[in-house]
Design a protein around this motif. Sequence first.
Motif, short mmCIF file in Angstrom:
data_model
loop_
_atom_site.label_atom_id
_atom_site.label_comp_id
_atom_site.label_asym_id
_atom_site.label_seq_id
_atom_site.Cartn_x
_atom_site.Cartn_y
_atom_site.Cartn_z
N ALA A 1 91.75 25.53 38.97
CA ALA A 1 90.98 26.90 38.18
C ALA A 1 90.58 27.84 37.79
O ALA A 1 92.02 27.72 38.11
N VAL A 2 90.96 28.43 36.60
CA VAL A 2 90.93 29.43 35.81
C VAL A 2 90.13 29.97 35.88
O VAL A 2 89.14 29.85 34.97
N SER A 3 90.77 31.95 35.60
CA SER A 3 89.33 32.95 36.10
C SER A 3 90.41 34.11 35.70
O SER A 3 91.70 34.12 35.54
N PHE A 4 89.77 34.71 34.65
CA PHE A 4 90.69 35.78 34.29
C PHE A 4 90.01 36.95 33.17
O PHE A 4 88.19 36.74 33.35
N LYS A 5 90.04 38.26 33.24
CA LYS A 5 89.45 39.17 33.26
C LYS A 5 90.59 40.45 32.08
O LYS A 5 91.38 40.78 32.78
N LEU A 6 89.71 40.30 31.36
CA LEU A 6 90.43 41.11 30.19
C LEU A 6 89.85 42.53 30.12
O LEU A 6 88.71 43.03 29.66
N GLU A 7 90.74 44.21 30.32
CA GLU A 7 90.38 44.68 30.04
C GLU A 7 90.11 45.26 28.44
O GLU A 7 90.23 44.50 27.39
N ASP A 8 88.92 45.64 27.63
CA ASP A 8 88.13 46.21 27.35
C ASP A 8 89.84 46.90 25.84
O ASP A 8 90.17 47.46 26.44
N GLY A 9 89.34 46.58 24.54
CA GLY A 9 90.17 47.56 23.96
C GLY A 9 90.41 46.98 22.11
O GLY A 9 90.00 46.10 21.93
N SER A 10 90.73 47.36 21.60
CA SER A 10 90.72 47.04 20.02
C SER A 10 90.88 45.93 19.29
O SER A 10 90.84 45.36 18.65
N ASP A 11 92.13 44.91 20.46
CA ASP A 11 92.03 43.14 20.35
C ASP A 11 91.42 42.41 21.29
O ASP A 11 92.14 41.43 21.59
N TYR A 12 91.25 43.23 22.45
CA TYR A 12 89.94 42.30 22.51
C TYR A 12 89.27 40.73 22.52
O TYR A 12 89.91 39.98 23.07
N LYS A 13 88.99 41.25 21.26
CA LYS A 13 88.98 39.58 20.98
C LYS A 13 89.47 38.68 20.35
O LYS A 13 89.55 38.28 21.35
N ASP A 14 90.92 39.10 19.98
CA ASP A 14 92.13 38.65 19.73
C ASP A 14 92.00 37.55 20.90
O ASP A 14 93.26 36.59 20.60
N ARG A 15 92.57 39.07 22.34
CA ARG A 15 93.27 38.62 23.12
C ARG A 15 92.59 37.34 23.80
O ARG A 15 92.90 36.57 23.99
N TYR A 16 91.53 37.28 23.65
CA TYR A 16 90.33 36.39 24.28
C TYR A 16 90.41 35.42 23.33
O TYR A 16 90.69 34.09 24.25
N ALA A 17 90.09 35.42 22.41
CA ALA A 17 90.65 34.27 21.47
C ALA A 17 91.65 33.32 22.04
O ALA A 17 91.49 31.75 22.04
N ALA A 18 92.41 33.83 22.27
CA ALA A 18 94.12 33.14 22.11
C ALA A 18 93.87 32.62 23.44
O ALA A 18 94.44 31.51 23.64
N LEU A 19 93.85 33.16 24.80
CA LEU A 19 93.89 32.92 25.94
C LEU A 19 92.77 31.56 26.18
O LEU A 19 93.43 30.64 27.19
N THR A 20 91.51 31.37 25.52
CA THR A 20 90.35 30.38 25.33
C THR A 20 91.22 29.05 25.01
O THR A 20 90.94 28.15 25.48
N GLU A 21 91.89 29.61 23.79
CA GLU A 21 92.66 28.62 23.68
C GLU A 21 93.38 28.22 24.09
O GLU A 21 93.93 26.83 23.54
#
Length: 99
Positions: free
Chosen positions: A5-25
């Motif tokens: 099981a993998v779960s995460f919460k990313l802090e908001d910021g200017s690079d949020y979308k990039d970090r989210y995409a990199a993590l899910t990939e």
Amino acid sequence: MALFAVSFKLEDGSDYKDRYAALTEAIEAASEGDVWSETSSFYLITSTRNSATLKDAFAEAANLQDGDVLLVINLSKTKGHATSGISKKSLFTHLVSQR
């Protein structure tokens, strides 16, 4: 092969979308079988790696920052988990040790 099981919460910021995409990939790429991701920020994957190795790979790929939280639990064993950024670590460890 184990189920994780993998779960995460990313802090908001200017690079949020990039970090989210990199993590899910990275999560999807690490799976050695099917990937289930129907709920927000939660994945079920299979892998021959261990919890700590997966957590480190995901954290590096997403360039996790202060405030980001990442959790990897080996569901195939009664022991085996790795975390990053958890603020209530003793409570989490207490709860997870009950499985």
